[in-house]
Write a protein that holds these residues in place. Structure first.
Motif, mmCIF file in Angstrom:
data_model
loop_
_atom_site.group_PDB
_atom_site.id
_atom_site.type_symbol
_atom_site.label_atom_id
_atom_site.label_comp_id
_atom_site.label_asym_id
_atom_site.label_seq_id
_atom_site.Cartn_x
_atom_site.Cartn_y
_atom_site.Cartn_z
ATOM 1 N N GLY A 107 0.809 -1.205 0.000
ATOM 2 C CA GLY A 107 0.000 0.000 0.000
ATOM 3 C C GLY A 107 0.845 1.260 0.000
ATOM 4 N N ALA A 108 0.196 2.369 0.265
ATOM 5 C CA ALA A 108 0.906 3.654 0.240
ATOM 6 C C ALA A 108 1.782 3.838 1.474
ATOM 7 C CB ALA A 108 -0.099 4.796 0.131
ATOM 8 N N HIS A 109 1.284 3.414 2.650
ATOM 9 C CA HIS A 109 2.034 3.638 3.905
ATOM 10 C C HIS A 109 1.998 2.388 4.783
ATOM 11 C CE1 HIS A 109 1.810 7.787 2.629
ATOM 12 N NE2 HIS A 109 0.486 7.791 2.737
ATOM 13 N N GLY A 110 1.953 1.221 4.167
ATOM 14 C CA GLY A 110 1.806 0.008 4.964
ATOM 15 C C GLY A 110 0.336 -0.335 5.124
ATOM 16 N N LEU A 111 0.053 -1.584 5.449
ATOM 17 C CA LEU A 111 -1.329 -2.052 5.554
ATOM 18 C C LEU A 111 -1.869 -1.815 6.957
ATOM 19 C CD1 LEU A 111 -0.942 -5.428 3.607
ATOM 20 C CD2 LEU A 111 -1.571 -3.168 2.727
ATOM 21 N N SER A 112 -3.142 -1.427 7.023
ATOM 22 C CA SER A 112 -3.765 -1.099 8.301
ATOM 23 C C SER A 112 -5.185 -1.647 8.345
ATOM 24 C CB SER A 112 -3.791 0.420 8.499
ATOM 25 O OG SER A 112 -4.640 0.774 9.573
ATOM 26 N N ALA A 113 -5.609 -2.091 9.536
ATOM 27 C CA ALA A 113 -6.982 -2.558 9.742
ATOM 28 C C ALA A 113 -7.867 -1.459 10.319
ATOM 29 C CB ALA A 113 -6.988 -3.774 10.663
ATOM 30 N N GLY A 114 -7.436 -0.209 10.200
ATOM 31 C CA GLY A 114 -8.185 0.893 10.784
ATOM 32 C C GLY A 114 -9.581 1.069 10.226
ATOM 33 N N SER A 115 -9.843 0.543 9.027
ATOM 34 C CA SER A 115 -11.176 0.680 8.430
ATOM 35 C C SER A 115 -12.251 -0.008 9.248
ATOM 36 C CB SER A 115 -11.174 0.093 7.014
ATOM 37 O OG SER A 115 -10.407 0.885 6.143
ATOM 38 N N PHE A 116 -11.863 -0.994 10.072
ATOM 39 C CA PHE A 116 -12.847 -1.767 10.823
ATOM 40 C C PHE A 116 -12.884 -1.390 12.299
ATOM 41 C CE2 PHE A 116 -11.225 -4.197 7.214
ATOM 42 C CZ PHE A 116 -12.410 -4.384 6.507
ATOM 43 N N ALA A 117 -12.156 -0.349 12.674
ATOM 44 C CA ALA A 117 -12.191 0.132 14.051
ATOM 45 C C ALA A 117 -13.504 0.867 14.307
ATOM 46 C CB ALA A 117 -11.009 1.069 14.305
ATOM 47 N N PRO A 118 -14.061 0.760 15.525
ATOM 48 C CA PRO A 118 -15.344 1.428 15.807
ATOM 49 C C PRO A 118 -15.323 2.921 15.496
ATOM 50 C CG PRO A 118 -14.778 -0.091 17.568
ATOM 51 C CD PRO A 118 -13.585 -0.045 16.647
ATOM 52 N N GLY A 119 -14.215 3.576 15.752
ATOM 53 C CA GLY A 119 -14.147 5.010 15.493
ATOM 54 C C GLY A 119 -14.260 5.365 14.025
ATOM 55 N N ALA A 120 -13.858 4.441 13.125
ATOM 56 C CA ALA A 120 -13.969 4.684 11.686
ATOM 57 C C ALA A 120 -15.347 4.325 11.150
ATOM 58 C CB ALA A 120 -12.897 3.881 10.943
ATOM 59 N N VAL A 121 -16.009 3.373 11.831
ATOM 60 C CA VAL A 121 -17.313 2.896 11.344
ATOM 61 C C VAL A 121 -18.449 3.750 11.875
ATOM 62 C CG1 VAL A 121 -18.896 0.927 11.326
ATOM 63 C CG2 VAL A 121 -16.423 0.550 11.138
ATOM 64 N N LEU A 122 -18.380 4.138 13.144
ATOM 65 C CA LEU A 122 -19.481 4.871 13.773
ATOM 66 C C LEU A 122 -19.349 6.364 13.512
ATOM 67 C CD1 LEU A 122 -19.614 2.896 17.143
ATOM 68 C CD2 LEU A 122 -20.980 2.541 15.064
#
Length: 524
Positions: free
Chosen positions: A186-201
């Protein structure tokens, strides 16, 4: 009490046993048009919902998986070719069932006919991107009508093979994009942040969910192919769950990889600046320009696959309604060699040509008006159809539980999952209607008319039901009923012997003769 006539059955049946689990899955997933949904719609979902957009597709998939529990259970008990409208009729009554039948017919036609505008625009975009030439949309759309008519005219297994090839192409190019992003980190390494509550809610998630539910449209059509499926009691549920699981997981995975391609901080800006080019930029960067050229081509074939899948579904609904006596009997004819409802297909293609030419003569935009204005009420109509089916399931099983043989199904399948699905689908419909301007890009007045078309069609169906009950009570009485079992054939008599007729209640066998069951009467 007079006996109810049996539903009409065509002299030539559909091709029984022609479709396996994979074939039906191809029809369902192709109708959803994964590449078109991803490249054309997912950037808008990212723009509205930020990096939490992938979770919206997972939530929509979970909702529809819960819905599938009840309606695939229903498919084992109601074997009518009318699928959803038959389930609704058996659960909520014939009036509601006939209203649902008209809603299904209009909804599926809306989902398909509007896409001819998308075929014209995507072909024009591809011609401009690859060769710098301008291709007018109308001749492409009319050529597409002929191509899709021919695909529906041929046998169902021909269509399944064609869709299999096209589906592999469109999903393959997305897998290639995802692989390129993953291999390069990816651009800056892979991250699972898309599935964190703060990103979803976040506030934009509601809009993402509306787009996500729309992206699954067509998955429910598995049950339409029951009469052509091998071992339908197993094939239909398997194909349904495979389709829902594949679409939900695949959509979420692909959107997540595109977010990784740009980075969590940059992807929303990239989607804002050039939503239509987001996927093409990503695949050019991580795979190469040649892959972007292939993606342009495969978007066109993705649209063609979606059109063919919906066309086949519409033809089978029309065939079932012609057999019921609701539509003209001529639409119930099946081709003697191909085993396809070819006259229903011809009528559907003719209707599509009228609508496409009407929009063209009015000077309408093929994307913003032909696609969005025709497609959106069709999508809402099919979601309403699913809601009615979810409500019908527990009502039907509660009634049949009181019968001597019962139904043999547990409460999870007959009560818990259908009720949960009904609640979740109600939320989904409210979300879509509240965000309808995102789908139509139209004025509030136009949006009001487009949304109002759905209840208007259903009410028209209720009026049709009342008319049928009054003027053609025999047609109304047999609507959505199971076909009566066929009478056993008399055994052939030896050469030179007198044929022995089957015994009937009015002429019983002598006590010493072996008992032979009487031919069953048509269902009342």
């Amino acid at each position: 009490m007079p006996e109810t006539p049996e539903p009409h059955r065509p002299a030539t049946p559909l091709r029984s046993g022609a479709l396996g689990t994979a074939d039906i899955s191809f029809f369902v997933v192709s109708a959803a048009a994964p590449l078109t949904v991803m490249a054309g719609v997912a950037p808008v979902a990212i723009l509205l919902g930020g990096i939490g957009a992938p979770a919206g597709y997972l939530l929509a998939g979970i909702t529809l998986a819960v819905f599938a529990v009840g309606f695939t259970t229903m498919s084992r008990h109601v074997r009518s070719g009318g699928a959803f409208y038959a389930y609704i009729a058996r659960g909520l009554g014939k009036h509601v069932g006939i209203g649902a039948a008209l809603l299904a017919l209009v909804g599926y036609n809306g989902m398909e006919i509007g896409v001819y505008g998308l075929l014209g625009t995507t072909t024009a975009d591809t011609g401009l991107a690859l060769a710098g030439i301008h291709i007018p949309w109308l001749p492409v759309s009319l050529a597409g009508l002929l191509l899709i008519w021919y695909g529906g005219y041929r046998s169902i297994d021909f269509g399944a093979k064609l869709l299999g090839v096209l589906l592999v192409a469109e999903t393959g190019i997305l897998v290639l994009l995802a692989a390129g992003v993953l291999l390069k980190g990816g651009a800056h390494g892979l991250s699972a942040g898309s599935f964190a509550p703060g990103a979803v809610l976040v506030p934009g998630t509601a809009a993402v969910l509306a787009f996500a539910f729309a992206a699954f449209t067509g998955f429910e059509s598995t049950v339409i192919y029951r009469r052509e499926a091998r071992d339908p009691d197993r094939t239909i549920p398997r194909a349904t769950y495979i389709a829902v699981a594949f679409l939900g997981l695949f959509y979420a995975f692909v959107v997540w990889t595109v977010i990784q391609a740009f980075g969590a901080e940059e992807v929303v800006k990239a989607a804002t600046d050039d939503p239509g080019g987001l996927f093409f930029t990503a695949i050019t960067t991580y795979v190469g320009p040649w892959a972007a050229d292939l993606m342009h081509l495969f978007i066109v074939t993705s649209v063609i696959a979606s059109l063919l899948a919906f066309h086949n579904a519409i033809n089978r609904y029309a065939l079932a309604l012609a057999e019921e006596g609701v539509l003209p009997a001529v639409l119930g004819r099946v081709h003697p060699r191909h085993g396809s409802p070819y006259l229903a297909g011809a009528a559907q293609s003719a209707l599509g040509a009228v609508v496409v030419l009407g929009f063209a003569l009015a000077g309408a935009d093929p994307y913003q008006q032909l696609l969005l204005w025709v497609n959106t009420p069709g999508m809402i109509g099919l979601m309403a159809l699913m809601l009615l089916a979810a409500i019908a399931v527990p009502v039907y099983f509660r009634r049949t539980a009181a019968e001597p043989d019962g139904h043999g199904e547990g409460p999870w399948r007959t009560v818990v999952a259908p009720v949960a699905a009904a609640l979740l689908l109600t939320v989904a419909i409210v979300l879509v209607v509240s965000k309808v301007s995102l789908f139509t890009m139209a004025s509030p007045a136009v949006n009001t008319v487009l949304v109002a078309l759905v209840p208007a069609v259903f009410l028209l169906g209720l009026a049709l039901a009342r008319r049928l009950k009054t003027r053609r009570p025999e047609t109304y009485a047999r609507f959505a009923e199971e076909p009566a079992p066929e009478a056993p054939e008399a055994p052939e008599a030896p050469e030179g012997a007198e044929p022995c007729p089957l015994p009937t209640p009015s002429s019983p066998e002598p006590a010493s003769a072996p008992s032979t069951p009487a031919a069953p009467k048509p269902a009342r």
